[in-house]
Scaffold this active site. Structure first.
Site, mmCIF file in Angstrom:
data_model
loop_
_atom_site.group_PDB
_atom_site.id
_atom_site.type_symbol
_atom_site.label_atom_id
_atom_site.label_comp_id
_atom_site.label_asym_id
_atom_site.label_seq_id
_atom_site.Cartn_x
_atom_site.Cartn_y
_atom_site.Cartn_z
ATOM 1 N N HIS A 155 0.863 -1.231 -0.160
ATOM 2 C CA HIS A 155 -0.020 0.051 -0.080
ATOM 3 C C HIS A 155 0.920 1.138 0.027
ATOM 4 O O HIS A 155 1.547 1.463 0.965
ATOM 5 C CB HIS A 155 -0.896 -0.009 1.126
ATOM 6 C CG HIS A 155 -1.717 1.186 1.532
ATOM 7 N ND1 HIS A 155 -3.178 1.133 1.315
ATOM 8 C CD2 HIS A 155 -1.608 2.534 1.633
ATOM 9 C CE1 HIS A 155 -3.509 2.282 1.318
ATOM 10 N NE2 HIS A 155 -2.634 3.331 1.593
ATOM 11 N N LYS B 270 -3.921 0.645 9.449
ATOM 12 C CA LYS B 270 -2.521 0.555 9.413
ATOM 13 C C LYS B 270 -2.012 0.689 10.700
ATOM 14 O O LYS B 270 -2.539 1.320 11.936
ATOM 15 C CB LYS B 270 -2.168 1.900 8.752
ATOM 16 C CG LYS B 270 -2.739 2.004 7.252
ATOM 17 C CD LYS B 270 -2.832 3.392 6.737
ATOM 18 C CE LYS B 270 -3.337 3.509 5.318
ATOM 19 N NZ LYS B 270 -3.596 4.721 4.653
ATOM 20 N N GLU C 127 -7.550 4.789 -4.843
ATOM 21 C CA GLU C 127 -8.449 5.847 -4.414
ATOM 22 C C GLU C 127 -7.669 6.905 -3.696
ATOM 23 O O GLU C 127 -6.635 7.206 -3.745
ATOM 24 C CB GLU C 127 -9.743 5.169 -3.244
ATOM 25 C CG GLU C 127 -8.946 5.093 -1.884
ATOM 26 C CD GLU C 127 -9.814 4.575 -0.973
ATOM 27 O OE1 GLU C 127 -10.661 3.094 -1.314
ATOM 28 O OE2 GLU C 127 -10.315 5.062 0.059
ATOM 29 N N ARG D 120 -8.876 14.046 3.134
ATOM 30 C CA ARG D 120 -8.771 14.402 4.315
ATOM 31 C C ARG D 120 -7.360 14.399 4.798
ATOM 32 O O ARG D 120 -6.471 14.005 4.130
ATOM 33 C CB ARG D 120 -9.260 13.478 5.528
ATOM 34 C CG ARG D 120 -8.758 11.969 5.271
ATOM 35 C CD ARG D 120 -9.521 11.332 6.409
ATOM 36 N NE ARG D 120 -8.680 9.956 6.351
ATOM 37 C CZ ARG D 120 -8.688 8.902 5.855
ATOM 38 N NH1 ARG D 120 -9.842 8.815 4.899
ATOM 39 N NH2 ARG D 120 -8.003 7.826 5.754
#
Lengths: 446, 185, 446, 185
Positions: C208, C237, C288, C292
């Site tokens: 990731h 995470k 994606e 934020r």
């Protein structure tokens, strides 16, 4: 690499060294006085050992006990921190003689730089700028008078073995010289056991600029930018910063070159700091060399990214410097406030129990301290209990961060200098970078 | 103060003397003081300290928790009516220290070094547990920096406990022997 | 510039925002639930206001009460932090409509990126690499079957409105597809109130990798390096780092370019994070966009020196980016460990009273936390109680520093994930950088 | 639970009911509990908290210090013999909350907004101190997002104190009125 390092110090610098050793995978031995049993630095180390009663002369400065501690714990190196035995050439020599590595310069380096008059002489003989003054020790009042007349008043008389403002006398005219010379000599004798004094031009509103240098056993010497330590009270630094608002890239390179040359001239090893005086016309003069890690070393770490304590250790181990001069880039700006357990107005010591301690955190804030809630600030040692360090992209950000970190810092039960630091950080002169070594005196009076 | 002598051969051990009382002026005072000491002990334990010392209005209280030995000892000394100075860099004279234990005197190491029970590897130990010793008699050697420092008894009495094994390192102030000064041969 | 910012969040991120505002000279308003009265973030702010009971739906997510709080305190901007209202397009829109600045992207940005399938479609239409998958929403099981056959098994079915692992199903073969499709649809419906699902290729042991971007109102977009967030447990995470051990300078520039192009395509404003999947052959695919500030933003701050929260605020104020792409230099390496109030083996929440809290300090260590001794970890919210961040000259140093900082961290009274972090930091695979999103599962099983 | 209703017009205030006792089972228990509460209050004050809540073995103690109002209030609710669940995301029902004061009921604001004592600037206030009110009677308006929310009394009684000035902002749960429910006209 060393297997086990004995840390011959206490408080935040002992903890600082222990942290560096842990990151290098080196075991640590803490020593402590009876007054410091259970202090944070003793708990952070792998082993701990009481070396004497509260008085530092009988514990932290007690060479036989410190060396015995290294011997019985099997430590192969000693980090002296700052103060105590850190600039004791005899101690460094004894360490070498018994095969325990002294993490610092050679005993010869320490001895030479400990004699301030001689150090000036050597540096001057290389054609490097030193503060105009007597070439060496002043044997008599007459010699002092002749030197002062040649240099021009005002002058300052200093103890050759001095430091911390002891044995210093400012002389404004020939009338004042006789008394000042005798007083300085007497104070030098009583404080340092050596009445040797010398004389320099006395500058009005100078800046205290110092250059961090690092040297390896092959003789490579690198400078890591300067620190501006002009904000002092009675020669005790209170706020430090890097880069200096008064030093631009060109001046930085010049001062750096002089510092490196001076250190090469004396075959300097390990870390050291070359102190300069910078006058209002941007002339700079060599003052002295500090042969230890300094209290304010973190601000250099913040802008260079280099861990200076680890560098001291690997250099002492005989490894080459981990960087070359072009690798040194100064990123952003860093400030340090020394938080002392003192009344912020009268400067009287304020030892006692810290009933609540809460350090600031977040981005760009570093705290080096061995304090915590319910820790006792013992009255036997230095009053500095924490170093608050901030880093920002520029001086504005580093200052704004320092103000908010000072606001966040909670130390209850004793008095501290935090309120004074808040005042300094909001002072327009400080904010503009208009400071000198006389700044704080005026600020406190005003 | 013998404990402040710099290293030299034949340094006598520092006895820790047990007093008759805490030296307080009345029963009420004593009770208040006991509470205060208890609070200090709690503070000490809660914070994993080994020592805590408070000085106020002529009273000095010191609580100490020897992590190795797992006993809590407390000492109190009274400096008279005069208010004590705010800063007292001097250590408490050894004779003012009290051992809250079984009435024994502790001989501590005045230096950092290596503890030896005998003058040389093949010699007999200076003393054994149960031996009666005289004041001034050598009890052991603490070696530091190749110098052999003989540690003497400061009292007459009987060795009830030898607290350190021979050849082991000892720190400053570490308890080496327990002596019962009331015992007679 | 804003005069007063209302911080519509709690815990460490609320404190983080308040600190940034203080450094910018902006007043702050903290909101809190009844359960958080007296929490550190409320004390750090200039004003504080209770907005509802413990349940976040009735307090931190209560749009009328949050907006009323801004109204009655005269706040001219709202920082939403992460979670709660931070990715609520409706909230951002209402803020705009009543003249209170929402510190974040536009409501259109949020709405668009909230529809994961649509976001993929737009990015794909620009010729940028997206994970092979259905072009948009899957209307029926038949459509899903056709898409899966075309892409090749294994595939993963995801909720369009999803996040945090909810509504996801891995499908290994055609036999499993029917049941998985229905289950994913049902879970999407029940969790997000929207049964729209899409399908992507499922990668084994991917990384990731996410890219931090910043965009100003003039349409300038800059990327600030990547973060490797491969160490996850159930899509949460646990450890993040930058730079990624799997990304070299060339790959960084490629991924950065794609991220910037994707953000330009949607006229993105303010800060955002573009998430990519990196496969074993170093192919990367757009997944994606998170609209934020992210939990792990500090590691990017540590290596760039840029305060991302301040940048959010000045960008929301309409100011240009404070840096250009060439100004972004990644200095050293940074790691973050998320310290959760959880059992480090069973991961059950461990709320309660923190009887003793002592955070690590010193060089290269940053702690973002709103905890302290005698603080109460309430059971109503996220279990993350502290972020421990280290910085070093290289990955080795950042790791060594993290190990010693984890050793120093004292949190008593509750259980935390610190022991798990210590195990990960000493694991040879982690130390070599050999990790993927399946690493932690294997590590915990092994 | 009325206090959890989302914002709408005519939300009744949330009364805080004063109980007869702390609900403990014996005098001994009561004394122990009092001590425990005192300790919590001390902890609270010492740490500058405004609220502290502890739940253990079916007892739930909550101590709260309203910094604005400078009073300390404590509430205790007993969940019976069964040990309470470790995690209790639900708020305490309003009727279980106790006001340790002079037997009065507090009307609190169920929303964040601006407090108005009258329906319009030139109208008379809904109520004055000393007025007798009926359950369901409008006491004030809290305006939020341009919506006027009328706050009703949930009890019959006499307004003994109006705690907020008109036009001032109020937070969620803020005390607005004190009502003496035992008073009769």
């Amino acid at each position: 690499m060393f297997k086990k390092v004995l840390v011959a110090n206490r408080g935040e610098i002992a903890l600082r060294v222990i942290r560096a050793c842990k990151e290098l995978g080196i075991k640590t031995v803490a020593i402590h006085s009876e007054a410091d049993a259970g202090a944070m630095h003793t708990r952070a180390a792998d082993e701990r050992l009481c070396v004497g009663p509260a008085e530092s002369a009988l514990s932290y400065r007690n060479i036989p006990n410190v060396l015995s501690a290294a011997e019985i714990t099997g430590a192969d190196a000693i980090h002296p921190g700052y103060g105590f035995l850190s600039e004791n050439a005899h101690f460094a020599e004894v360490c070498e003689s018994i095969g325990v590595k002294f993490i610092g310069p050679t005993s010869e380096n320490i001895a030479l730089m400990g004699d301030k008059a001689k150090a000036r002489e050597i540096v001057s003989s290389r054609g490097l700028p030193v503060t105009p003054g007597s070439p060496g020790e002043l044997k008599s009042e007459q010699e002092a008078r002749e030197a002062a007349t040649k240099i021009g008043y005002p002058v300052i008389i200093k103890a050759a073995a001095g430091g911390g403002g002891r044995g210093m006398r400012v002389v404004n005219s020939t009338d004042e010289l006789g008394r000042a010379f005798q007083a300085a000599q007497a104070e030098a004798k009583s404080t340092f056991g050596n009445d040797s004094v010398y004389l320099e031009r006395y500058f009005l509103e100078p800046r205290h600029i110092e250059v961090q240098i690092a040297a390896d056993v092959r003789g490579h010497v690198v400078y890591l930018g300067e620190r501006d330590c002009s904000i002092q009270r009675r020669h005790q630094k209170l706020v430090e910063e890097t880069p200096s608002p008064a030093v631009d890239e060109k001046l930085r390179r010049e001062i750096g070159r002089v510092a490196v040359e001076a250190m090469k001239a004396v075959h300097y090893r390990n870390l050291g700091t070359v102190e300069f005086l910078l006058d209002k016309d941007r002339n700079f003069f060599f003052m002295e060399v500090n042969t230890r890690i300094q209290v304010e070393h973190p601000i250099t770490e913040m802008v260079t990214g280099i861990d200076l304590i680890k560098e001291q250790i690997t250099l002492a181990d005989g490894q080459p410097l981990s960087f070359k001069q072009p690798d040194i880039r100064l990123n952003g700006h860093s400030l340090e406030c020394r938080i002392n357990a003192e009344d912020p107005e009268k400067f009287t010591p304020s030892p006692g129990l810290i009933t609540r301690y809460s350090a600031p955190g977040g981005f760009g804030v570093r705290v080096d301290s061995a304090m915590e809630s319910n820790a006792l600030v013992v009255p036997h040692y230095d009053s500095m209990i924490a170093k608050l360090i901030t880093h920002g992209r520029d001086r504005q950000e580093a200052m704004a961060r320092m103000r908010r970190a000072l606001d966040e810092f909670v130390i209850e039960g004793i008095k501290t200098t935090i309120p004074l630091h808040k005042r300094i950080l909001t002072d327009p002169d400080f904010q503009k970078g208009h400071v000198s070594t006389t700044y704080l005196e005026r600020f406190l009076a005003g | 103060m013998s404990r402040k002598k710099p290293r030299k051969a034949r340094i006598p051990g520092t006895p820790i003397v047990l007093p008759g009382s805490f030296g307080t002026k009345s029963a009420q005072d004593a009770a208040a003081q006991t509470r205060q000491i208890q609070e200090l002990i709690d503070l000490l334990k809660r914070n994993h300290l080994t020592e805590l010392e408070i000085e106020r209005a002529g009273i000095r209280i010191r609580v100490r928790h020897e992590i190795g030995i797992k006993t809590v000892s407390a000492s109190v000394s009274e400096a008279g009516q005069a208010s004590a100075p705010a800063v007292t860099p001097q250590a408490v004279p050894a004779s003012d220290l009290l051992e809250v234990a079984a009435g024994h005197i502790t001989i501590t190491s005045p230096i950092v070094g290596t503890f030896y029970r005998s003058p040389s590897p093949d010699a007999d130990p200076y003393v054994e547990e149960g031996d009666y010793v005289k004041k001034g008699q050598v009890l052991c050697i603490v070696e530091a920096m190749k110098l052999m420092n003989e540690i003497e008894s400061e009292v007459d009495g009987r060795i009830t406990k030898i607290l350190v094994e021979s050849t082991k390192p000892v720190e400053y102030g570490q308890a080496l022997f327990l002596i019962d000064p009331k015992a007679t041969p």
